[in-house]
Design an enzyme around this catalytic site. Structure first.
Site, PDB file in Angstrom:
ATOM      1  N   ARG A  33       0.811  -1.210   0.000  1.00 57.60           N
ATOM      2  CA  ARG A  33       0.000   0.000   0.000  1.00 57.60           C
ATOM      3  C   ARG A  33       0.848   1.265   0.000  1.00 57.60           C
ATOM      4  O   ARG A  33       0.414   2.324  -0.368  1.00 57.60           O
ATOM      5  CB  ARG A  33      -0.906   0.024   1.228  1.00 57.60           C
ATOM      6  CG  ARG A  33      -2.348  -0.191   0.878  1.00 57.60           C
ATOM      7  CD  ARG A  33      -3.199  -0.108   2.102  1.00 57.60           C
ATOM      8  NE  ARG A  33      -2.648  -0.940   3.170  1.00 57.60           N
ATOM      9  CZ  ARG A  33      -2.985  -0.818   4.445  1.00 57.60           C
ATOM     10  NH1 ARG A  33      -3.856   0.094   4.813  1.00 57.60           N
ATOM     11  NH2 ARG A  33      -2.469  -1.602   5.363  1.00 57.60           N
ATOM     12  N   ASP A  55      -4.295  -1.308  -3.327  1.00 56.54           N
ATOM     13  CA  ASP A  55      -5.064  -1.216  -2.092  1.00 56.54           C
ATOM     14  C   ASP A  55      -6.261  -2.144  -2.256  1.00 56.54           C
ATOM     15  O   ASP A  55      -6.979  -2.069  -3.265  1.00 56.54           O
ATOM     16  CB  ASP A  55      -5.526   0.248  -1.913  1.00 56.54           C
ATOM     17  CG  ASP A  55      -6.185   0.466  -0.559  1.00 56.54           C
ATOM     18  OD1 ASP A  55      -6.968  -0.401  -0.114  1.00 56.54           O
ATOM     19  OD2 ASP A  55      -5.933   1.525   0.041  1.00 56.54           O
ATOM     20  N   GLN A  80      -7.699  -7.068   7.490  1.00 57.64           N
ATOM     21  CA  GLN A  80      -7.772  -6.520   8.841  1.00 57.64           C
ATOM     22  C   GLN A  80      -7.914  -7.758   9.729  1.00 57.64           C
ATOM     23  O   GLN A  80      -8.940  -8.424   9.716  1.00 57.64           O
ATOM     24  CB  GLN A  80      -8.981  -5.580   8.913  1.00 57.64           C
ATOM     25  CG  GLN A  80      -9.029  -4.685  10.126  1.00 57.64           C
ATOM     26  CD  GLN A  80      -9.012  -5.429  11.440  1.00 57.64           C
ATOM     27  OE1 GLN A  80      -7.948  -5.614  12.060  1.00 57.64           O
ATOM     28  NE2 GLN A  80     -10.165  -5.875  11.874  1.00 57.64           N
ATOM     29  N   SER A 122     -10.176 -18.516   8.066  1.00 60.88           N
ATOM     30  CA  SER A 122      -9.711 -18.493   9.453  1.00 60.88           C
ATOM     31  C   SER A 122     -10.570 -19.352  10.367  1.00 60.88           C
ATOM     32  O   SER A 122     -11.780 -19.510  10.151  1.00 60.88           O
ATOM     33  CB  SER A 122      -9.774 -17.041   9.927  1.00 60.88           C
ATOM     34  OG  SER A 122      -9.784 -16.973  11.328  1.00 60.88           O
ATOM     35  N   GLU A 124     -11.580 -18.429  13.058  1.00 67.25           N
ATOM     36  CA  GLU A 124     -12.577 -17.540  13.678  1.00 67.25           C
ATOM     37  C   GLU A 124     -13.943 -17.671  13.004  1.00 67.25           C
ATOM     38  O   GLU A 124     -14.959 -17.226  13.539  1.00 67.25           O
ATOM     39  CB  GLU A 124     -12.116 -16.085  13.631  1.00 67.25           C
ATOM     40  CG  GLU A 124     -10.929 -15.773  14.532  1.00 67.25           C
ATOM     41  CD  GLU A 124     -11.299 -15.609  16.020  1.00 67.25           C
ATOM     42  OE1 GLU A 124     -12.421 -15.165  16.308  1.00 67.25           O
ATOM     43  OE2 GLU A 124     -10.452 -15.939  16.863  1.00 67.25           O
ATOM     44  N   TYR A 145     -15.111  -9.690  12.464  1.00 68.19           N
ATOM     45  CA  TYR A 145     -13.971 -10.295  11.767  1.00 68.19           C
ATOM     46  C   TYR A 145     -14.334 -11.696  11.266  1.00 68.19           C
ATOM     47  O   TYR A 145     -14.129 -12.020  10.091  1.00 68.19           O
ATOM     48  CB  TYR A 145     -12.754 -10.373  12.705  1.00 68.19           C
ATOM     49  CG  TYR A 145     -11.629 -11.204  12.137  1.00 68.19           C
ATOM     50  CD1 TYR A 145     -10.798 -10.678  11.147  1.00 68.19           C
ATOM     51  CD2 TYR A 145     -11.414 -12.515  12.551  1.00 68.19           C
ATOM     52  CE1 TYR A 145      -9.781 -11.444  10.595  1.00 68.19           C
ATOM     53  CE2 TYR A 145     -10.399 -13.281  12.004  1.00 68.19           C
ATOM     54  CZ  TYR A 145      -9.585 -12.747  11.029  1.00 68.19           C
ATOM     55  OH  TYR A 145      -8.587 -13.509  10.479  1.00 68.19           O
ATOM     56  N   GLY A 180       2.190  -9.841  14.928  1.00 67.12           N
ATOM     57  CA  GLY A 180       1.862  -8.475  15.344  1.00 67.12           C
ATOM     58  C   GLY A 180       1.818  -8.371  16.860  1.00 67.12           C
ATOM     59  O   GLY A 180       1.351  -9.299  17.529  1.00 67.12           O
ATOM     60  N   GLY A 206      -6.513 -10.026  29.078  1.00 65.85           N
ATOM     61  CA  GLY A 206      -7.937 -10.299  29.264  1.00 65.85           C
ATOM     62  C   GLY A 206      -8.153 -11.708  29.795  1.00 65.85           C
ATOM     63  O   GLY A 206      -7.666 -12.072  30.865  1.00 65.85           O
TER      64      GLY A 206
HETATM   65  P1  GDP Z   1      -7.450 -14.455  17.887  1.00 70.50           P
HETATM   66  O1  GDP Z   1      -7.691 -15.871  18.281  1.00 70.50           O
HETATM   67  O2  GDP Z   1      -7.309 -14.286  16.408  1.00 70.50           O
HETATM   68  O3  GDP Z   1      -8.435 -13.492  18.450  1.00 70.50           O
HETATM   69  O4  GDP Z   1      -5.962 -14.108  18.454  1.00 70.50           O
HETATM   70  P2  GDP Z   1      -5.478 -13.209  19.704  1.00 70.50           P
HETATM   71  O5  GDP Z   1      -4.030 -13.538  19.889  1.00 70.50           O
HETATM   72  O6  GDP Z   1      -5.836 -11.770  19.516  1.00 70.50           O
HETATM   73  O7  GDP Z   1      -6.333 -13.751  20.940  1.00 70.50           O
HETATM   74  C1  GDP Z   1      -6.249 -15.087  21.360  1.00 70.50           C
HETATM   75  C2  GDP Z   1      -7.013 -15.265  22.668  1.00 70.50           C
HETATM   76  O8  GDP Z   1      -6.302 -14.609  23.717  1.00 70.50           O
HETATM   77  C3  GDP Z   1      -8.431 -14.651  22.666  1.00 70.50           C
HETATM   78  O9  GDP Z   1      -9.313 -15.592  23.221  1.00 70.50           O
HETATM   79  C4  GDP Z   1      -8.306 -13.449  23.575  1.00 70.50           C
HETATM   80  O10 GDP Z   1      -9.496 -13.145  24.295  1.00 70.50           O
HETATM   81  C5  GDP Z   1      -7.221 -13.923  24.531  1.00 70.50           C
HETATM   82  N1  GDP Z   1      -6.560 -12.798  25.215  1.00 70.50           N
HETATM   83  C6  GDP Z   1      -6.463 -12.633  26.555  1.00 70.50           C
HETATM   84  N2  GDP Z   1      -5.849 -11.476  26.823  1.00 70.50           N
HETATM   85  C7  GDP Z   1      -5.544 -10.887  25.636  1.00 70.50           C
HETATM   86  C8  GDP Z   1      -4.895  -9.676  25.297  1.00 70.50           C
HETATM   87  O11 GDP Z   1      -4.485  -8.871  26.147  1.00 70.50           O
HETATM   88  N3  GDP Z   1      -4.735  -9.409  23.956  1.00 70.50           N
HETATM   89  C9  GDP Z   1      -5.181 -10.272  22.995  1.00 70.50           C
HETATM   90  N4  GDP Z   1      -4.972  -9.986  21.701  1.00 70.50           N
HETATM   91  N5  GDP Z   1      -5.828 -11.419  23.305  1.00 70.50           N
HETATM   92  C10 GDP Z   1      -5.995 -11.736  24.603  1.00 70.50           C
END
Ligand code: GDP
Length: 330
Positions: A33, A55, A80, A122, A124, A145, A180, A206
């Protein structure tokens, strides 16, 4: 010499795929891009890749890029990719993740219908499902997503019915030192390196009980290529077949630090290191994702080569190298 066009070439998967295809003797074209500031991971192969501007939201730029590259294979890895961002920007997520695929497939069908198309689908898309997931599980995504990936996956199916060789690789989470920093694995390994360097700010995360099937991105790009070499176009699930929790990942990071001789500088426990912050909890959380990659193993002879422990160690080591400076300071 075969020609491949990779969208999203500057990302984790794009850079591993570019290296892999160059190794196989491909002429590699990369859609970008903007000018190569974000091309960090590609630095070692930069001189061997042809870059074209484009793009995903702009059909004309994609058409021009396609004409220049005139590829035998297109790998659509642009998108994204972050679930929380898709809640903040759902329509942009759709425009890139679904509109982009629609634009590329239309260009292929209209101008060079023998071009083979790989779509980064994915896990997801699956949503919450009990047990290991193969290609036949119902798809019930829980985030914008996931819905965008499902829509793109369906587009691939309808173009396949119109005789375009198009496949969706249903890849489960795949990580590496190039991941990332917003994704949980890399967020953790970077924080571990900072802790070792003496900054003991708690790591805010989280849901520590979420489970994912984490594999090594370098393994997964081989599957992408294999899907486009098959006799017929099909979708494949790619993963390791084993899932771990975020808590397991944290514990394995601490174990890796011990094994690397950094016991004194490592966090003493997850409790000392991590604070749960409700801001990182998710609407539509997917609690457990685990692949059943039997079909890919059987039909593509694809096998992962890096297990969970090796993956964590690889990522920890790479992030420690980035912050070596403060570690060696008195
Ligand atoms: P995803 O599976 O594509 O959503 O990959 P992520 O690496 O973003 O998240 C993987 C899992 O980690 C998800 O279930 C999130 O809720 C959990 N998780 C817990 N804490 C965090 C945080 O601080 N950042 C992210 N990115 N994920 C988190």
């Amino acid at each position: 010499m075969k020609k491949a066009l990779i969208t999203g070439i500057s990302g984790q998967d794009g850079s591993y795929l570019a290296e892999y295809l160059l190794g196989l003797g491909y002429e590699v074209w990369g859609l970008v891009r903007r000018e190569p500031a974000s091309i960090r991971w590609l630095e070692p192969v930069r001189q061997r890749v042809e870059f074209v501007y484009g793009d995903m939201r702009d059909a004309e730029s994609l058409g021009v890029a396609f004409q220049k590259a005139w590829p035998d294979e297109v790998y659509n890895l642009a998108g994204q990719v972050f679930v929380p961002t898709s809640w903040e920007f759902p329509s942009e997520t759709f425009d890139i993740n679904v509109g982009g695929v629609a634009r590329l497939l239309q260009i292929i069908e209209r101008t060079k219908p023998d071009t083979r198309f790989y779509q980064a689908s994915s896990s997801e898309m699956v949503g919450n499902f009990d047990g290991a997931m193969d290609e036949r599980v119902p798809l019930r995504p829980t985030s914008p997503y996931g819905v965008s990936k499902l829509a793109a996956h369906r587009l691939v199916e309808v173009y396949r019915a119109r005789k375009v060789f198009a496949v969706g690789g249903i890849l489960f989470n795949h990580e590496s030192p190039r991941r990332g920093p917003e994704m949980v694995t890399r967020k953790i390994t970077r924080a571990a390196a900072t802790w070792v360097a003496g900054d003991h700010t708690p790591l805010r995360l989280g849901n520590l009980d979420a489970r994912r099937d984490w594999g090594f991105a370098g393994d997964y790009v081989r599957a992408m290529h294999a899907m486009l070499q098959a006799a017929a176009p099909n979708d494949y699930v790619i993963g390791t077949g084993v899932s771990h929790s975020v808590r397991d990942f944290l514990q394995e990071v601490i174990t890796s630090l011990h094994e690397l001789g950094l016991r004194d500088r490592a966090p003493r426990s997850i409790e000392e290191w991590v604070q749960v912050d409700p801001r990182f909890l998710r609407t539509g959380e997917i609690h457990d994702l685990r692949a059943d990659p039997s079909r890919a193993k059987k039909e593509l002879s694809w096998h992962p080569t890096v297990n969970f422990k090796e993956l964590v160690r690889m990522m920890v080591k790479a992030d420690l190298e980035v912050v070596t400076e403060p570690v060696t300071r008195p």
